[in-house]
Scaffold this active site. Sequence first.
Site, PDB file in Angstrom:
ATOM      1  N   GLU A 113    -115.916  74.357 -34.566  1.00  0.00           N
ATOM      2  CA  GLU A 113    -116.958  75.146 -33.893  1.00  0.00           C
ATOM      3  C   GLU A 113    -117.645  76.127 -34.831  1.00  0.00           C
ATOM      4  O   GLU A 113    -118.738  76.640 -34.518  1.00  0.00           O
ATOM      5  CB  GLU A 113    -116.365  75.896 -32.689  1.00  0.00           C
ATOM      6  CG  GLU A 113    -115.565  77.143 -32.994  1.00  0.00           C
ATOM      7  CD  GLU A 113    -114.151  76.917 -33.499  1.00  0.00           C
ATOM      8  OE1 GLU A 113    -113.410  77.909 -33.652  1.00  0.00           O
ATOM      9  OE2 GLU A 113    -113.793  75.739 -33.741  1.00  0.00           O
ATOM     10  N   HIS A 119    -111.739  74.845 -38.199  1.00  0.00           N
ATOM     11  CA  HIS A 119    -112.436  75.195 -36.952  1.00  0.00           C
ATOM     12  C   HIS A 119    -113.759  74.447 -36.886  1.00  0.00           C
ATOM     13  O   HIS A 119    -114.743  74.861 -37.517  1.00  0.00           O
ATOM     14  CB  HIS A 119    -112.693  76.704 -36.893  1.00  0.00           C
ATOM     15  CG  HIS A 119    -111.472  77.515 -36.607  1.00  0.00           C
ATOM     16  ND1 HIS A 119    -111.238  78.100 -35.379  1.00  0.00           N
ATOM     17  CD2 HIS A 119    -110.408  77.829 -37.384  1.00  0.00           C
ATOM     18  CE1 HIS A 119    -110.090  78.750 -35.417  1.00  0.00           C
ATOM     19  NE2 HIS A 119    -109.564  78.594 -36.627  1.00  0.00           N
ATOM     20  N   GLN A 167    -100.745  73.792 -34.867  1.00  0.00           N
ATOM     21  CA  GLN A 167     -99.437  74.360 -35.163  1.00  0.00           C
ATOM     22  C   GLN A 167     -98.526  74.278 -33.943  1.00  0.00           C
ATOM     23  O   GLN A 167     -97.348  73.919 -34.058  1.00  0.00           O
ATOM     24  CB  GLN A 167     -99.589  75.814 -35.604  1.00  0.00           C
ATOM     25  CG  GLN A 167    -100.317  75.996 -36.923  1.00  0.00           C
ATOM     26  CD  GLN A 167    -100.605  77.449 -37.226  1.00  0.00           C
ATOM     27  OE1 GLN A 167    -100.191  78.346 -36.503  1.00  0.00           O
ATOM     28  NE2 GLN A 167    -101.340  77.693 -38.303  1.00  0.00           N
ATOM     29  N   CYS A 208    -106.311  74.388 -35.360  1.00  0.00           N
ATOM     30  CA  CYS A 208    -105.686  75.478 -36.101  1.00  0.00           C
ATOM     31  C   CYS A 208    -104.366  75.878 -35.417  1.00  0.00           C
ATOM     32  O   CYS A 208    -103.400  75.138 -35.482  1.00  0.00           O
ATOM     33  CB  CYS A 208    -106.646  76.650 -36.258  1.00  0.00           C
ATOM     34  SG  CYS A 208    -106.180  77.815 -37.568  1.00  0.00           S
TER      35      CYS A 208
END
Length: 231
Positions: free
Chosen positions: A177, A175, A102, A98
């Site tokens: 996780e 994500h 970036q 994420c």
Amino acid sequence: MMSGLLAVTQRLQPANEHGEVRLALDVRWWSFLAACGFDGVPMPLDPGAAAKLLWRTGCRGLVLTGGNDLGAAPERDALERYLLRRALERGLPVIGVCRGMQLVLDAFGARLRRVRGHVAVEHRVTGPRGGRTVNSYHDWAVLQAPPEFAVTARCGPVVEAVRHRSLPLAGIMWHPERADPVHDEDVDLFSEVFGGRNAGGDPGRGTRIPDGRGDRRPAEVPRRTGGPHAA
């Protein structure tokens, strides 16, 4: 035997009522990394201390995690740009998640843009290996990856995953996780980039080069000091 440890960066929280500035990491990272055959080493905010910890623990790779828009936490930006630069100089594998993706793409000159409809949703991404549904928690993204990267997933025009064409460097905008149960595709990515479990399920064998030295020329990462949307 090589270490099964990965260096993991953390979210920077604003000062609380006691003036304490804290780092935080979703506890689900540990179960996800365990599913990949690894353990995590949380990185401190100080670049020198983080680099020393990374090398002394023998971490086989670096995970740049989510949270904090680029420019919103300058100290974290500086830490992660430094660790990214040092990791690539030593041939150490890196995955950006994420915000981490970036930061990686921004470091290579990509332009981040604000996007709509990508916060707290699930959406389908497509790529060379087919499609899948992933979570999404970002409102900044890249529409065109730098030439050094192959785009491995998109959601419409938004770049959702990348792999460097010659270095052990990858990024995903979802994500891993937060998925329950974890997705096999994410476990495979971490195992592939960091050289995780082999067919017998043993951690510790794979793409990492002993002492962090590789046979490829180190990447040139610009020393950028702020994101394109920094306040």
